[in-house]
Write a protein that holds these residues in place. Structure first.
Motif, PDB file in Angstrom:
ATOM      1  N   MET A   1       0.824  -1.195   0.000  1.00  0.00           N
ATOM      2  CA  MET A   1       0.000   0.000   0.000  1.00  0.00           C
ATOM      3  C   MET A   1       0.862   1.250   0.000  1.00  0.00           C
ATOM      4  N   ASP A   2       1.976   1.191   0.730  1.00  0.00           N
ATOM      5  CA  ASP A   2       2.862   2.341   0.808  1.00  0.00           C
ATOM      6  C   ASP A   2       3.448   2.682  -0.558  1.00  0.00           C
ATOM      7  N   THR A   3       3.878   1.655  -1.305  1.00  0.00           N
ATOM      8  CA  THR A   3       4.437   1.879  -2.638  1.00  0.00           C
ATOM      9  C   THR A   3       3.385   2.477  -3.570  1.00  0.00           C
ATOM     10  N   MET A   4       2.136   2.041  -3.401  1.00  0.00           N
ATOM     11  CA  MET A   4       1.055   2.547  -4.238  1.00  0.00           C
ATOM     12  C   MET A   4       0.857   4.048  -4.006  1.00  0.00           C
ATOM     13  N   ARG A  93       3.771  -4.265  -8.791  1.00  0.00           N
ATOM     14  CA  ARG A  93       2.375  -4.245  -8.339  1.00  0.00           C
ATOM     15  C   ARG A  93       2.033  -2.891  -7.706  1.00  0.00           C
ATOM     16  N   GLY A  94       2.940  -2.373  -6.896  1.00  0.00           N
ATOM     17  CA  GLY A  94       2.712  -1.067  -6.282  1.00  0.00           C
ATOM     18  C   GLY A  94       2.650   0.045  -7.312  1.00  0.00           C
ATOM     19  N   PHE A  95       3.490  -0.065  -8.354  1.00  0.00           N
ATOM     20  CA  PHE A  95       3.480   0.942  -9.412  1.00  0.00           C
ATOM     21  C   PHE A  95       2.162   0.912 -10.180  1.00  0.00           C
ATOM     22  N   VAL A  96       1.693  -0.287 -10.516  1.00  0.00           N
ATOM     23  CA  VAL A  96       0.427  -0.408 -11.252  1.00  0.00           C
ATOM     24  C   VAL A  96      -0.720   0.133 -10.401  1.00  0.00           C
ATOM     25  N   GLY A  97      -0.750  -0.222  -9.137  1.00  0.00           N
ATOM     26  CA  GLY A  97      -1.803   0.279  -8.242  1.00  0.00           C
ATOM     27  C   GLY A  97      -1.757   1.790  -8.081  1.00  0.00           C
TER      28      GLY A  97
END
Length: 194
Positions: A1-4, A93-97
């Motif tokens: 979530m943090d990366t998102m 995944r974080g980048f896409v989110g």
């Protein structure tokens, strides 16, 4: 979530291109539409007549003007930011989110802008002169229950289509967008044939 969230903030660093350039484009198209309406008025058309209203509401310029820019915005949001985000430690995944969250933010912003401008246009009797800019058929003809989902989903779709082309360029180089474009064309042609 943090990366998102961090990815979304990374995209939001480009404030002018994200929030102001769509307003610039909308402003230019508005001025051009008013000038065209003035041209018709000067050539003998009467504002407020059924023919005037029909012709004015059939003007899709305000919708089509942003389409190319939004696809470009989607391409650059992936093609220029993805490599940088990976070097900063973002997961794929974080980048896409985060990119999807940014797409939703831009879509909601433009939906709000179009809704407010449409309400102002309708409330002022179409800019006090029967000039239809936002109260057009392609945007729901002033019906907010049509305009809001239409603008939101259209903007979101354009940004995501651009993102797919940007991702294909990152993964496969210059041939990636070509293959994606050809694939989409084949699927559309087959769908039309069926």
């Amino acid at each position: 979530m943090d990366t998102m969230i961090l990815t979304t903030k990374l995209h939001l660093n480009k404030r002018e291109i994200t929030f102001l350039v769509p307003l610039y484009i909308t402003g230019v198209v508005t001025v051009i539409s008013v000038l065209i309406s003035l041209l018709f008025w000067r050539s003998g058309s009467l504002p407020g007549t059924p023919g005037w209203i029909q012709g004015s509401q059939s003007n899709p310029g305000i919708a089509w003007a942003l389409a190319g820019f939004l696809v470009y915005l989607g391409v650059q949001s992936v093609a220029t930011t993805f490599p940088f985000a990976l070097t900063l430690g973002a997961s794929r995944r974080g980048f896409v989110g985060g990119t999807f969250l940014w797409n939703v933010t831009v879509s909601a912003y433009l939906t709000l802008v179009f809704a407010v401008l449409t309400m102002v246009e309708v409330a002022t009797g179409h800019w006090f002169s029967e000039f239809y800019i936002f109260d057009v058929y392609i945007l729901g003809a002033g019906d907010m229950t049509l305009l809001i989902p239409l603008v939101f989903l259209s903007v979101l779709s354009m940004l995501m289509i651009g993102g797919v082309f940007g991702a294909s360029w990152i993964r496969y180089g210059a041939r990636g967008p070509q293959f994606v474009g050809i694939g989409i064309a084949i699927v559309l042609i087959l769908a039309l044939i069926i």
